[in-house]
Scaffold this motif. Structure first.
Motif, PDB file in Angstrom:
ATOM      1  N   ASP A  99      -5.416  -0.548  -4.925  1.00  0.00           N
ATOM      2  CA  ASP A  99      -4.843  -1.133  -3.716  1.00  0.00           C
ATOM      3  C   ASP A  99      -5.812  -2.163  -3.138  1.00  0.00           C
ATOM      4  O   ASP A  99      -6.810  -1.791  -2.511  1.00  0.00           O
ATOM      5  CB  ASP A  99      -4.536  -0.034  -2.691  1.00  0.00           C
ATOM      6  CG  ASP A  99      -3.747  -0.575  -1.510  1.00  0.00           C
ATOM      7  OD1 ASP A  99      -3.330  -1.756  -1.555  1.00  0.00           O
ATOM      8  OD2 ASP A  99      -3.550   0.186  -0.544  1.00  0.00           O
ATOM      9  N   GLU A 100      -5.521  -3.427  -3.355  1.00  0.00           N
ATOM     10  CA  GLU A 100      -6.370  -4.530  -2.900  1.00  0.00           C
ATOM     11  C   GLU A 100      -7.852  -4.241  -3.136  1.00  0.00           C
ATOM     12  O   GLU A 100      -8.642  -4.200  -2.202  1.00  0.00           O
ATOM     13  CB  GLU A 100      -6.125  -4.812  -1.415  1.00  0.00           C
ATOM     14  CG  GLU A 100      -4.695  -5.244  -1.142  1.00  0.00           C
ATOM     15  CD  GLU A 100      -4.521  -5.800   0.273  1.00  0.00           C
ATOM     16  OE1 GLU A 100      -5.535  -6.144   0.899  1.00  0.00           O
ATOM     17  OE2 GLU A 100      -3.372  -5.879   0.719  1.00  0.00           O
ATOM     18  N   SER A 129       0.832  -1.208   0.000  1.00  0.00           N
ATOM     19  CA  SER A 129       0.000   0.000   0.000  1.00  0.00           C
ATOM     20  C   SER A 129       0.860   1.249   0.000  1.00  0.00           C
ATOM     21  O   SER A 129       0.559   2.217  -0.708  1.00  0.00           O
ATOM     22  CB  SER A 129      -0.906   0.026   1.229  1.00  0.00           C
ATOM     23  OG  SER A 129      -1.776  -1.066   1.209  1.00  0.00           O
TER      24      SER A 129
HETATM   25 MG   LIG Z   1      -2.206  -2.808   2.085  1.00  0.00          MG
END
Ligand SMILES: [Mg+2]
Ligand SMILES: Nc1ncnc2c1ncn2[C@@H]1O[C@H](COP(=O)(O)OP(=O)(O)O)[C@@H](O)[C@H]1O
Lengths: 243, 258
Positions: free
Chosen positions: A162-163, A42
């Motif tokens: 991000d994910e 991240s």
């Molecule tokens: Mg993360």
């Protein structure tokens, strides 16, 4: 998409999130970042997306250095797109307004053009029937798809995810990943972090394994998943692939 | 059970009504000989004028107070530590000392000597202007604190998303943070407007001819009793009750939304 990340360091108080991270991607359409939680995925994405300034190191995206200050980063962010794990949408605005408002205020479209573009973005992903709903009235998967529609409505140079599916159940995960794949096939440049190994294997051109704030391995997915070179990545893969 | 509850409620209502009736009867009966409602009627122009002044003072202070509150909130979130501390200091000073003192001190010692002459020369009455200014500052300090709490309660992801779509700092506040913060604190803000309306009566100490000032003149001039105080209470309730109801309504609506 070309990435040159050199000796990148980012600290939060005592923790070193990125520890002299170096990564070179000559030409990839989709780059997947994988690795254990807390490894720095991240943080790397936030730096690449212009949301966080590193303590030291250099970043070049498509041969241009990342702007330094907050003021310079604003046009950079407008040129790209970013989606977080969840709660991307503004809860007081409808799906359509969520997309139209940035087009109007950040990209300078007039109101009508912004709404037309926003409608088109929703239509492209089959979300037209949700245009006038508030985020709270949408499922998690629909929210993420509207979030992606917002992130690509202005045709960003690079889309950072991000994910994007970590907060979703398997069915919603599939609907969001299908959309991301569709974008990739349409030629959108994407950098994403994910725990969906099957997706990374199928859609990514390159995979970077990130642990302890460094790139432990960087390879095309076929090689990475079949014969991981570093002990860390093979241990990680054997653990996540086990179930 | 419903039936029994209903009977119990009815009985309680009758008892309360009886007690209140007896109390009112005793009080009004005892004062009846001194109460002359025609006097209040004679002074209706002055009372009405005062009520209108109170309405305009409260409205003006409401708008100015809101702007000052926003500035206090932004100041406390500034990147410059000096600005943050200054705002914090002024805000604590305003909040932790009585409004009456601000009015007396601010008017007679500071602002009137500075502003009375230029304002007078321009044909303005300095008292209501300075009064509104002090009242706005005082309430702006309270609103600033309410708004700061609301802004800080907006989750980090909203700030991140707002920056990610390309909003600059002002746009982040204007389009994302403040609309959400205001929704959260609208009931509290409405509640503080009720205080503001009531507090505007304190402006009588610097000689602003608002509702309380004019009513008091009427009372002392005519030795009026109930016929002075009853219109006073009603006049304030007409202003404050709708706002209080609005606050309750917003509170309920907000509870449904979340
Ligand atoms: Mg993360
Ligand atoms: N805002 C922050 N404040 C403090 N520590 C942080 C912050 N963001 C990340 N970290 C720390 O940095 C490290 C890397 O985190 P992160 O980049 O989120 O990893 P990943 O996304 O791979 O799980 C972790 O140790 C995390 O606790």
């Amino acid at each position: 998409m070309k990435l040159e990340v050199d000796q990148l360091v980012k600290r939060y108080g005592g923790t070193t999130a990125l520890d002299s991270l170096t990564l070179r991607v000559a030409d990839a359409r989709v780059l997947a970042l994988i690795g254990p939680s807390g490894g720095g995925k991240s943080t790397l994405l936030r730096v690449l997306g212009g949301l966080e300034t590193p303590d030291s190191g250099t970043v070049m995206v498509n041969s241009r250095p990342l702007p330094a200050g907050e003021v310079g980063l604003i046009p950079y962010r407008r040129r790209n797109g970013f989606l977080f794990q969840q709660f991307n949408l503004f809860p007081h605005l409808t799906a359509l307004e969520n997309i139209a408002l940035p087009l109007e205020k950040a990209h300078g479209l007039d109101r009508g053009a912004a709404r037309d573009t926003a409608s088109a973005a929703l239509g492209r992903f089959g979300l037209s029937s949700h245009a006038h709903k508030l985020p709270a009235q949408l499922s998690g998967g629909q929210q993420q798809r509207v979030g992606i529609a917002r992130a690509v409505a202005h045709q960003p140079e690079v889309l950072f995810l991000d994910e994007p599916t970590s907060a979703l159940d398997p069915e919603m995960t599939a609907e969001v990943l299908e959309l991301v794949q569709e974008l990739a096939e349409a030629g959108q440049h994407i950098v994403l972090s994910t725990h969906e190994m099957g997706f990374a294997r199928e859609v990514a051109d390159e995979v970077a394994f990130i642990a302890d704030g460094r790139v432990a391995e960087h390879a095309p997915p076929a090689r990475f998943f079949n014969e991981p070179a570093s002990p860390d990545s093979s241990r990680f893969l054997s653990r996540v692939m086990r179930w | 059970m419903n039936r029994r509850l209903w009977i119990a409620n009815l009985t309680a209502a009758l008892v309360v009504a009886g007690l209140l009736g007896a109390l009112f009867n005793a009080v009004f009966g005892a004062l009846a000989t001194h109460t002359d409602w025609s006097r209040a009627w004679e002074y209706r122009g002055m009372l009405w004028q005062g009520w209108l002044t109170t309405l305009s003072i409260a409205s003006a202070a409401l708008v100015c107070g809101m702007i000052i509150g926003l500035l206090f909130m932004l100041g406390q979130r500034s990147n410059l530590v000096v600005v943050r501390w200054c705002c914090r200091g002024i805000l604590e000073f305003l909040r932790d000392t009585p409004l009456l003192v601000h009015l007396l001190f601010g008017y007679f010692v500071i602002l009137a000597p500075l502003l009375a002459r230029p304002l007078g020369a321009a044909g303005w009455n300095d008292k209501p202007i300075i009064g509104v200014l002090i009242l706005s500052l005082f309430h702006g300090a309270y609103l600033g604190e309410i708004l700061r709490g609301a802004v800080e309660s907006i989750p980090r992801t909203q700030w991140d998303s707002a920056r990610a779509v390309g909003f600059d700092r002002i746009q982040v506040y204007r389009h994302v943070i403040i609309p959400q913060a205001l929704r959260r604190v609208l009931p509290a803000i409405a509640g503080s407007f009720v205080s503001l309306i009531k507090d505007s009566s304190l402006l009588n100490v610097i000689g602003v001819t608002e509702f309380f000032y004019n009513t008091r003149n009427f009372i002392t001039g005519t030795y009026a009793g109930l016929e002075g105080y009853v219109p006073l209470a009603i006049g304030y309730l007409v202003l404050t009750l709708p706002v209080a109801w609005l606050a309750h309504w917003l509170e309920r609506r907000f509870r449904h939304e979340t």
